[in-house]
Design a protein around this motif. Structure first.
Motif, PDB file in Angstrom:
ATOM      1  N   ALA A  22    -157.307 -52.771  65.543  1.00 41.80           N
ATOM      2  CA  ALA A  22    -156.940 -51.391  65.859  1.00 41.80           C
ATOM      3  C   ALA A  22    -155.489 -51.351  66.321  1.00 41.80           C
ATOM      4  O   ALA A  22    -154.991 -52.288  66.931  1.00 41.80           O
ATOM      5  CB  ALA A  22    -157.861 -50.860  66.942  1.00 41.80           C
ATOM      6  N   ARG A  23    -154.794 -50.264  66.019  1.00 35.21           N
ATOM      7  CA  ARG A  23    -153.402 -50.162  66.435  1.00 35.21           C
ATOM      8  C   ARG A  23    -153.286 -49.196  67.610  1.00 35.21           C
ATOM      9  O   ARG A  23    -154.111 -48.316  67.785  1.00 35.21           O
ATOM     10  CB  ARG A  23    -152.518 -49.727  65.286  1.00 35.21           C
ATOM     11  N   ALA A  24    -152.229 -49.381  68.391  1.00 37.75           N
ATOM     12  CA  ALA A  24    -152.041 -48.552  69.591  1.00 37.75           C
ATOM     13  C   ALA A  24    -151.564 -47.156  69.204  1.00 37.75           C
ATOM     14  O   ALA A  24    -150.716 -46.995  68.338  1.00 37.75           O
ATOM     15  CB  ALA A  24    -151.042 -49.205  70.530  1.00 37.75           C
ATOM     16  N   THR A  68    -155.836 -48.825  76.510  1.00 39.96           N
ATOM     17  CA  THR A  68    -155.232 -50.158  76.528  1.00 39.96           C
ATOM     18  C   THR A  68    -154.849 -50.612  77.932  1.00 39.96           C
ATOM     19  O   THR A  68    -154.721 -51.804  78.174  1.00 39.96           O
ATOM     20  CB  THR A  68    -154.001 -50.226  75.595  1.00 39.96           C
ATOM     21  N   ALA A  69    -154.690 -49.673  78.854  1.00 37.50           N
ATOM     22  CA  ALA A  69    -154.329 -50.048  80.227  1.00 37.50           C
ATOM     23  C   ALA A  69    -155.537 -50.542  81.019  1.00 37.50           C
ATOM     24  O   ALA A  69    -155.421 -51.452  81.833  1.00 37.50           O
ATOM     25  CB  ALA A  69    -153.689 -48.867  80.945  1.00 37.50           C
ATOM     26  N   THR A  70    -156.704 -49.938  80.771  1.00 37.14           N
ATOM     27  CA  THR A  70    -157.887 -50.282  81.572  1.00 37.14           C
ATOM     28  C   THR A  70    -158.915 -51.103  80.811  1.00 37.14           C
ATOM     29  O   THR A  70    -159.791 -51.711  81.420  1.00 37.14           O
ATOM     30  CB  THR A  70    -158.601 -48.999  82.065  1.00 37.14           C
ATOM     31  N   ARG A 106    -152.097 -44.618  76.286  1.00 34.32           N
ATOM     32  CA  ARG A 106    -152.097 -45.431  75.074  1.00 34.32           C
ATOM     33  C   ARG A 106    -153.527 -45.891  74.830  1.00 34.32           C
ATOM     34  O   ARG A 106    -154.207 -46.335  75.747  1.00 34.32           O
ATOM     35  CB  ARG A 106    -151.205 -46.652  75.228  1.00 34.32           C
ATOM     36  N   VAL A 107    -153.940 -45.767  73.571  1.00 37.78           N
ATOM     37  CA  VAL A 107    -155.282 -46.180  73.202  1.00 37.78           C
ATOM     38  C   VAL A 107    -155.239 -46.967  71.904  1.00 37.78           C
ATOM     39  O   VAL A 107    -154.284 -46.879  71.132  1.00 37.78           O
ATOM     40  CB  VAL A 107    -156.229 -44.965  73.016  1.00 37.78           C
ATOM     41  N   ALA A 108    -156.275 -47.748  71.683  1.00 35.51           N
ATOM     42  CA  ALA A 108    -156.499 -48.385  70.396  1.00 35.51           C
ATOM     43  C   ALA A 108    -157.628 -47.619  69.730  1.00 35.51           C
ATOM     44  O   ALA A 108    -158.650 -47.343  70.355  1.00 35.51           O
ATOM     45  CB  ALA A 108    -156.881 -49.842  70.588  1.00 35.51           C
ATOM     46  N   LEU A 109    -157.424 -47.237  68.472  1.00 40.44           N
ATOM     47  CA  LEU A 109    -158.425 -46.500  67.700  1.00 40.44           C
ATOM     48  C   LEU A 109    -159.035 -47.421  66.661  1.00 40.44           C
ATOM     49  O   LEU A 109    -158.308 -48.111  65.942  1.00 40.44           O
ATOM     50  CB  LEU A 109    -157.789 -45.310  66.994  1.00 40.44           C
ATOM     51  N   GLN A 110    -160.348 -47.410  66.603  1.00 41.59           N
ATOM     52  CA  GLN A 110    -161.043 -48.223  65.607  1.00 41.59           C
ATOM     53  C   GLN A 110    -162.158 -47.392  64.981  1.00 41.59           C
ATOM     54  O   GLN A 110    -163.219 -47.224  65.588  1.00 41.59           O
ATOM     55  CB  GLN A 110    -161.608 -49.480  66.273  1.00 41.59           C
TER      56      GLN A 110
END
Length: 112
Positions: A22-24, A68-70, A106-110
């Motif tokens: 997954a990308r940020a 992505t931080a937590t 910021r998140v990663a999406l999958q």
């Protein structure tokens, strides 16, 4: 010969895309002003649900969203279009944003 090479390359590209991490992305949330209104797919928006708005993913697509931080993640269902703010990739319903502790983050999406 050219078509065979092209089809092999296409198959390899599909394989690579299916195993890519997954990308940020940048996520935000929405809720109170839209609660009870119709979403782009025609259902009533519930700000406490585990749903999200995305510009291009098909309605009904389930996506794992990881802060992505937590490291906290939630699976949401795409039922609306947006976000309409430059640089953001996904708008989470307030309920989903609370699960991962996200205001704008910021998140990663999958996609699942």
């Amino acid at each position: 010969m050219f078509l065979q090479r092209l089809s092999v390359r296409a198959a390899l590209a599909c394989l690579v895309l299916s195993v890519m991490p997954a990308r940020a992305e940048i996520a935000s949330w929405y809720g109170p002003g839209f609660h009870g209104r119709l979403t782009a797919n025609g259902e009533r928006f519930d700000q406490n649900a585990l749903t999200a708005a995305h510009r291009s993913l098909r309605f009904g697509t389930r996506v794992r969203v990881t802060n992505t931080a937590t490291g906290r993640s939630v699976v949401v269902r795409i039922n609306d279009r947006g976000p309409f703010v430059a640089g953001r990739s996904i708008d989470l319903a307030r309920g989903a944003a609370r699960v991962i502790g996200c205001g704008t983050c910021r998140v990663a999406l999958q996609p699942l």
